[in-house]
Design a protein around this motif. Sequence first.
Motif, short mmCIF file in Angstrom:
data_model
loop_
_atom_site.label_atom_id
_atom_site.label_comp_id
_atom_site.label_asym_id
_atom_site.label_seq_id
_atom_site.Cartn_x
_atom_site.Cartn_y
_atom_site.Cartn_z
N VAL A 131 5.58 4.34 2.26
CA VAL A 131 5.14 5.70 2.58
C VAL A 131 6.02 6.72 1.86
CG1 VAL A 131 4.68 7.36 4.42
CG2 VAL A 131 4.28 4.93 4.83
N HIS A 132 5.41 7.47 0.98
CA HIS A 132 6.09 8.45 0.12
C HIS A 132 5.82 9.84 0.70
CE1 HIS A 132 5.94 10.48 -4.15
NE2 HIS A 132 7.00 10.86 -3.47
N ILE A 133 6.87 10.47 1.23
CA ILE A 133 6.65 11.74 1.91
C ILE A 133 7.11 12.91 1.04
CG2 ILE A 133 6.50 10.85 4.26
CD1 ILE A 133 9.40 11.52 4.75
N MET A 134 6.14 13.70 0.65
CA MET A 134 6.40 14.91 -0.14
C MET A 134 6.34 16.07 0.83
SD MET A 134 4.11 13.88 -3.44
CE MET A 134 3.25 12.52 -2.68
N VAL A 135 7.43 16.22 1.58
CA VAL A 135 7.49 17.22 2.66
C VAL A 135 8.83 17.94 2.61
CG1 VAL A 135 5.96 15.80 4.13
CG2 VAL A 135 8.43 15.63 4.41
N VAL A 190 7.84 3.66 -10.06
CA VAL A 190 7.33 4.72 -10.93
C VAL A 190 5.98 5.16 -10.38
CG1 VAL A 190 6.76 5.38 -13.28
CG2 VAL A 190 8.49 3.65 -12.87
N ASP A 191 5.84 6.46 -10.20
CA ASP A 191 4.68 7.00 -9.48
C ASP A 191 4.08 8.16 -10.24
OD1 ASP A 191 2.87 7.79 -7.56
OD2 ASP A 191 4.36 8.27 -6.03
N GLY A 192 2.84 8.00 -10.68
CA GLY A 192 2.12 9.10 -11.32
C GLY A 192 1.58 8.74 -12.69
N LEU A 241 0.86 -1.18 0.00
CA LEU A 241 0.00 0.00 0.00
C LEU A 241 0.90 1.23 0.00
CD1 LEU A 241 -2.98 -0.42 2.50
CD2 LEU A 241 -3.08 -0.02 0.04
N HIS A 242 0.68 2.11 -0.95
CA HIS A 242 1.49 3.32 -1.10
C HIS A 242 0.70 4.51 -0.56
CE1 HIS A 242 4.48 5.80 -3.41
NE2 HIS A 242 3.48 6.67 -3.44
N PHE A 243 1.30 5.22 0.38
CA PHE A 243 0.64 6.40 0.97
C PHE A 243 1.38 7.65 0.53
CE2 PHE A 243 -0.28 2.95 3.91
CZ PHE A 243 -1.62 3.13 4.21
N ASP A 244 0.65 8.66 0.11
CA ASP A 244 1.25 9.95 -0.24
C ASP A 244 1.02 10.92 0.90
OD1 ASP A 244 2.35 9.36 -2.74
OD2 ASP A 244 0.41 9.61 -3.73
N VAL A 245 2.12 11.24 1.57
CA VAL A 245 2.07 12.20 2.68
C VAL A 245 2.52 13.55 2.14
CG1 VAL A 245 3.07 12.80 4.93
CG2 VAL A 245 2.52 10.40 4.41
#
Length: 188
Positions: free
Chosen positions: A35-39, A144-146, A2-6
């Motif tokens: 967990v993918h953190i865009m912070v 690859v994401d998006g 499960l991939h989470f976008d934070v």
Amino acid sequence: MLHFDVMDGEFVPNFGISPPFIAAVRQITQVSFDVHIMVTHPLRYINALVAAGANLITFHIESADAPDEVISAIKAQGVKPGLALSPKTPISAVIPYLSDVDLILRMSVEPGFGGQAFQPNTLEKIAELRQIIQKLDLRLDISVDGGVTTEIAPLAIDQGATILVAGTAIFGSQQPETVIQQLRTGTT
Ligand code: ZN
């Protein structure tokens, strides 16, 4: 997985999933959490994300904290580190860290919003990354994401992608299980 976008509303102009949400999902499944953190400041969130149940934490090379410090902080918690690149960032930015991470995540859209179209030049970037990883004899996943669809999946797999992140393709489908199987096998 499960991939989470934070998202923190600063690194990207949007807010995303927070640690309490991830912890709530952890109550109902043992599946691996990517967990993918865009912070802007990933160091601030590592402990909370690990406590919430993250198995892998992927942060952006463009974030403000020193990458080697973030990688060390993630590993110190017994969790796998990943490094993400936004579409405009050259692969050369992550080369110094390739031997220290488990995954490179190549964004195929601008981070921050779901539902964007896959940028076709991502395929060349995946191939280039795979060549560099092979030359260095490293075992790294390429994620690859998006905008990944069942049409894009076989192309990305051909170029060397080992993990495909899909949101809209799965959740927007009437047959999500079929779509997951098609993504997994690279068939349409
Ligand atoms: Zn993501």
